[in-house]
Design an enzyme around this catalytic site. Sequence first.
Site, PDB file in Angstrom:
ATOM      1  N   LYS A 213    -112.280  24.147-107.489  1.00 36.72           N
ATOM      2  CA  LYS A 213    -112.250  22.979-106.655  1.00 36.72           C
ATOM      3  C   LYS A 213    -111.170  22.156-107.249  1.00 36.72           C
ATOM      4  O   LYS A 213    -110.562  21.377-106.863  1.00 36.72           O
ATOM      5  CB  LYS A 213    -113.675  22.188-106.478  1.00 36.72           C
ATOM      6  CG  LYS A 213    -114.779  22.992-105.461  1.00 36.72           C
ATOM      7  CD  LYS A 213    -114.502  22.407-104.234  1.00 36.72           C
ATOM      8  CE  LYS A 213    -113.520  23.505-103.653  1.00 36.72           C
ATOM      9  NZ  LYS A 213    -114.144  24.622-102.972  1.00 36.72           N
TER      10      LYS A 213
ATOM     11  N   GLY B 280     -99.170  33.586 -87.377  1.00 37.65           N
ATOM     12  CA  GLY B 280     -99.057  35.046 -87.920  1.00 37.65           C
ATOM     13  C   GLY B 280     -97.892  35.456 -88.515  1.00 37.65           C
ATOM     14  O   GLY B 280     -96.942  34.732 -88.716  1.00 37.65           O
TER      15      GLY B 280
ATOM     16  N   TRP C 159     -96.842  26.373 -91.326  1.00 37.34           N
ATOM     17  CA  TRP C 159     -97.418  26.637 -92.630  1.00 37.34           C
ATOM     18  C   TRP C 159     -96.299  27.750 -93.269  1.00 37.34           C
ATOM     19  O   TRP C 159     -96.344  28.936 -92.765  1.00 37.34           O
ATOM     20  CB  TRP C 159     -98.672  26.959 -92.966  1.00 37.34           C
ATOM     21  CG  TRP C 159     -99.140  27.041 -94.593  1.00 37.34           C
ATOM     22  CD1 TRP C 159     -99.528  25.964 -95.233  1.00 37.34           C
ATOM     23  CD2 TRP C 159     -99.214  28.171 -95.133  1.00 37.34           C
ATOM     24  NE1 TRP C 159     -99.753  26.412 -96.146  1.00 37.34           N
ATOM     25  CE2 TRP C 159     -99.654  27.728 -96.592  1.00 37.34           C
ATOM     26  CE3 TRP C 159     -98.932  29.549 -94.844  1.00 37.34           C
ATOM     27  CZ2 TRP C 159     -99.984  28.760 -97.485  1.00 37.34           C
ATOM     28  CZ3 TRP C 159     -99.136  30.427 -95.907  1.00 37.34           C
ATOM     29  CH2 TRP C 159     -99.687  30.001 -97.339  1.00 37.34           C
TER      30      TRP C 159
ATOM     31  N   GLU D 120    -107.506  23.122-106.869  1.00 37.03           N
ATOM     32  CA  GLU D 120    -106.803  23.125-105.619  1.00 37.03           C
ATOM     33  C   GLU D 120    -106.616  21.553-105.156  1.00 37.03           C
ATOM     34  O   GLU D 120    -105.701  21.506-104.404  1.00 37.03           O
ATOM     35  CB  GLU D 120    -107.703  23.821-104.592  1.00 37.03           C
ATOM     36  CG  GLU D 120    -109.100  23.289-104.116  1.00 37.03           C
ATOM     37  CD  GLU D 120    -109.864  24.317-103.015  1.00 37.03           C
ATOM     38  OE1 GLU D 120    -108.973  24.852-102.354  1.00 37.03           O
ATOM     39  OE2 GLU D 120    -110.991  24.390-103.277  1.00 37.03           O
TER      40      GLU D 120
HETATM   41  C1  F6R Z   1    -111.273  26.781-101.273  1.00 38.34           C
HETATM   42  C2  F6R Z   1    -111.374  27.631 -99.825  1.00 38.34           C
HETATM   43  C3  F6R Z   1    -110.863  28.803 -99.839  1.00 38.34           C
HETATM   44  C4  F6R Z   1    -111.509  29.702 -98.867  1.00 38.34           C
HETATM   45  C5  F6R Z   1    -110.836  31.016 -98.718  1.00 38.34           C
HETATM   46  C6  F6R Z   1    -111.628  31.948 -97.617  1.00 38.34           C
HETATM   47  O1  F6R Z   1    -111.764  25.755-101.037  1.00 38.34           O
HETATM   48  O2  F6R Z   1    -111.848  26.916 -98.928  1.00 38.34           O
HETATM   49  O3  F6R Z   1    -110.901  29.610-101.092  1.00 38.34           O
HETATM   50  O4  F6R Z   1    -112.911  29.775 -99.169  1.00 38.34           O
HETATM   51  O5  F6R Z   1    -109.616  30.621 -98.047  1.00 38.34           O
HETATM   52  O6  F6R Z   1    -111.926  31.339 -96.540  1.00 38.34           O
HETATM   53  P1  F6R Z   1    -112.971  31.509 -95.439  1.00 38.34           P
HETATM   54  O7  F6R Z   1    -114.424  31.267 -95.878  1.00 38.34           O
HETATM   55  O8  F6R Z   1    -112.808  30.624 -94.065  1.00 38.34           O
HETATM   56  O9  F6R Z   1    -112.967  33.189 -95.241  1.00 38.34           O
END
Ligand code: F6R
Length: 603
Positions: free
Chosen positions: A484, A101, A74, A487
Amino acid sequence: MCGIVGVIGRQDATQVLLKGLEKLEYRGYDSAGLYVNDQQGHDHLVRRVGRIAALEAAITPAVTGTMGIGHTRWATNGKPTEANAHPQRSSDDRFYLVHNGVITNAQALAAQYLPAVTLASDTDTEVLVQLVAAFVQSGTATVAAFKQALSLCEGSYACCLVDRLDPSHLYVGKNKSPLLIGQGDGFHVVASDALAMLDLTDQFIELKDGEVVTLTATTCRIETLAGEQRLREPITVTITDGAADKGPYPYYMLKEINEQPAVMRRLVTAYAPDAAAPVVDPALLKLLAAADRLYIVAAGTSYHAGLVGKPLFERLANVPTEVHLASEFGYHQPLLSAHPVFIFLSQSGETADSRQVLVAIQKQGFKSLTITNVATSTLAREADFALGLHAGPEIAVASTKAYTAQIAVEALLATALGQAKRVPAAASFDVAHQLSLAAAGQQAVLDATDRIHALATAMFEDTRDAFFIGRGVDHAVSLEAALKLKEISYVQAEGFAAGELKHGTIALITPGTPVTAFISDPVTAAHTRSNAQEVEARGGHVLRVATQSLAQPGDDLVVADLDAALTPLVTIVVGQLLAYFTSFDRGYDVDRPRNLAKSVTVE
Ligand code: F6R
């Protein structure tokens, strides 16, 4: 985000790597590559921009091996091109490296140690592999050169190195980015996520920051960068590979939306089995009871779940609670209370923004709890306490069931804490019953899927913009519903506190602008309805989602009643389905939206 796989000691290394990379596809990537070596003098490097399918198509029958490394990239440093894809190699063609990273001082390292080397890519990864080669050229052994190079690196890395002159070894390093070693009968695998290798083994060794591993097919030596050996037993990773299958659904996201009622019931069984009081570690409750303020720290959807948690902790546990974006908190820490306790909300448990806050607050001596879906994750391991979301693997990039599970666990925890503190509001709060009502309410929304699909078409088929409005928890849901939609369907969507519209945003309402109003808060329902009328007076197209007791004739969707603080558990399912069908109807890859990654392991 980037994914790493590696294997040593399997005849079918190419297939192992390809299958592993496919399992990591959900994390989001824009190029992929692999290197295999048959340990008899033949090796192959294949890299492609785009999907794993493109990589697979480029692999000829000759590309076989008994060891190798693979990567989904990515893009961070440099565009998604074949030259920037991993594995990266050294100019002398001796070393191949995959890396997750960001090495923040890569440019400075290149200037200092590699002045005569012409870099073939824009990546920090190439700098690292060139450094290893340079140190080996000056007479250092491979593992020592690897350690020397890693100890110069600032930032984060999880990486796996091959020395072509000695393909009986794989070298692995980790700092801040997750990496696991899997053990099998006569082979070892490496993976940034256990899911990638679960069909080969369930025995995984977790690595800690600053550790380096030398692997052969049958041996595994872990040491620190300073050379101290570490002994560690593998843990059994219990998620089944099948839990990560799509089943009859066209996309993981739809499957995961549909799993929410079952997750609610699972959480009741896990935390409140006798339906009386939630069962939470007494040591955790003692810590939280001593807090004069809770700080919930999270990103994205998890942050939105934190916004719903704040009034739960304040009402049920009588403790002031603040919710912070991890990416902001880390570098602009607010003035803290005298006895703060930190709660990290994270589906993946790997989010770099949240982790840097955890590291910072631990340095200041503060205690923490992580609420996560991945029990083995970095945030779960490093916080003082961890609570599970029990949602099962969430594969779609857009988070759905983890969001509702986070709210449910916050409710369970707030109730347990309030009961331990003898807060009257908690004593009379039947959280298990509320979560059962939520499950039933979610199911009723799911049963109306066809109607919601039709509403999504009517509202969002051709639109570029959309607004979601509500007050109180409905505002929090509006933020999440908008996230939602944007994205996965790329519609410019915004969530607003309904009362704020007239302070500026209403200027954007033109005939046909879609505005979804969530109406579940009895205190402000009438105000939100007035705001919806103001939108309609300007030609806006309003979709009203109201709870049963607040519903009025003409409302588009009526959802079940439950405690006003927990209505997001049901109303968001409408938002999730609206987003899903808008993306689906536009023909997008719902599970893998452009530019996004599932596990965001860079700051
Ligand atoms: C949106 C989504 C992201 C994650 C964010 C935090 O659908 O999935 O906004 O919520 O990147 O990720 P976590 O919860 O894994 O820390």
